[in-house]
Scaffold this active site. Sequence first.
Site, short mmCIF file in Angstrom:
data_model
loop_
_atom_site.label_atom_id
_atom_site.label_comp_id
_atom_site.label_asym_id
_atom_site.label_seq_id
_atom_site.Cartn_x
_atom_site.Cartn_y
_atom_site.Cartn_z
N PRO A 261 0.78 -1.34 -0.15
CA PRO A 261 -0.11 0.00 -0.06
C PRO A 261 0.64 1.24 0.03
O PRO A 261 1.82 1.41 0.81
CB PRO A 261 -0.75 -0.05 1.41
CG PRO A 261 0.01 -0.94 2.27
CD PRO A 261 0.76 -1.98 1.15
N VAL B 57 0.77 5.63 -0.36
CA VAL B 57 0.21 6.71 0.00
C VAL B 57 -0.03 7.39 -1.56
O VAL B 57 1.41 7.76 -2.13
CB VAL B 57 0.44 7.60 0.99
CG1 VAL B 57 -0.30 9.06 0.88
CG2 VAL B 57 0.27 7.01 2.11
N GLN C 171 -6.67 -1.53 1.97
CA GLN C 171 -6.16 -1.32 3.54
C GLN C 171 -6.85 0.00 4.13
O GLN C 171 -6.92 1.19 3.41
CB GLN C 171 -4.64 -0.84 3.37
CG GLN C 171 -3.96 -0.62 4.76
CD GLN C 171 -2.59 -0.20 4.72
OE1 GLN C 171 -2.48 0.83 4.49
NE2 GLN C 171 -2.03 -1.05 5.17
N CYS D 293 1.67 2.81 9.88
CA CYS D 293 2.04 4.03 9.26
C CYS D 293 2.78 4.82 10.47
O CYS D 293 2.10 4.93 11.68
CB CYS D 293 0.76 4.65 8.99
SG CYS D 293 0.94 6.55 8.55
N GLY E 234 10.27 -4.88 2.81
CA GLY E 234 11.54 -4.17 3.06
C GLY E 234 12.62 -4.32 2.20
O GLY E 234 13.06 -5.45 2.03
N ASP E 235 13.00 -3.10 1.45
CA ASP E 235 14.32 -3.21 0.77
C ASP E 235 14.25 -4.08 -0.54
O ASP E 235 15.28 -4.75 -0.84
CB ASP E 235 15.52 -3.49 1.64
CG ASP E 235 15.81 -2.23 2.65
OD1 ASP E 235 15.12 -1.36 2.36
OD2 ASP E 235 16.76 -2.50 3.26
N ALA F 107 7.48 -1.66 -2.10
CA ALA F 107 6.93 -0.47 -2.11
C ALA F 107 7.86 0.45 -2.99
O ALA F 107 7.59 0.52 -4.41
CB ALA F 107 6.56 0.25 -0.96
#
Length: 315
Positions: A30, A32, A84, A113, A213-214, A236
């Site tokens: 997810p 923004v 989400q 978040c 992550g990463d 992401a």
Amino acid sequence: MSSQQATPQRTSPMALFNDRTKSYINVCAPMVRYSKLPFRELIRNYKVDLAYTPMILAKEFKNSGVARDSDFTTNRSDTSLIIQFASNDGVELLRAVEFVVGYVDGIDINCGCPQKWAINEGIGVHLMENPETVRDMIRTIKGGGLNIPISIKIRIHNDLRKTVDFTKRAESIGLDFIAIHGRTRRQKSTSPVNIPAIKLCKESLNIPIIANGDIFSLTDAEKLYESTKCDGVMSARGLLKNPALFAGFESTPWECIRKFVELSLNYGTNHFIFHHHLMYMFEDVMSNAERKTFNTLTSIPAIVDHLEEHYGLDL
């Protein structure tokens, strides 16, 4: 929400996790502003199995038709899809979820978040210190008769025993799966991901775990899977930079950029989001001078003309 199209031919995330032909599934996080319909449609062409919407405030979504129309759009091909929500109230969350049943394949509660406004509102990573609130929301959705998978996306605690306890409590009342971002609430994205923490949670639970992550390349995804044996690997920032990374491309292929421009024009993506998506995708291509020029383009037609003139874009 007027452009939504419900369909019975959806793909449950649980079916993806149970697909024995895959070692792990590829997941779009997810994001923004960014993980909206045009981008989701794009990345599904490049081996993304499961995609999340951006975080949506359940209270606003429940109360406002304008919020629903602006925050959530989907179509028949947009599956498997997780919406989400951010909330700290089970009934409020249930009312929001009722609007999207039939249009999504799962519900996720944002427990990660780290922004100050979210913490002040008692949502996001604030919930990591309030496991009973999270359990209440899961219990309310599960008791609402909606028959839809529910997950949470979390960060880790400094004390990993708290993380294991938090996740086991959620699992005990019927949580279907968890996405774990391997950083604490105060760690920046430049801090290394705590891979042993994700692995510990995977070994402690009996439900699917998505590691986050990463992930900036297919090699990164494969290494994270090998280190954790998680059921899914989530990206992401990596997907923003290279939407084709899960398909093994080392950088964004030109056809991917062309397709994104086409989708954005078709769906009426606003200038700000369109511009920033392209800046991410061109990050390794543009010189500083080119970036300065690109940042002066104040409309989508101007951007398209620029891409046609300087990069040979052909729609």
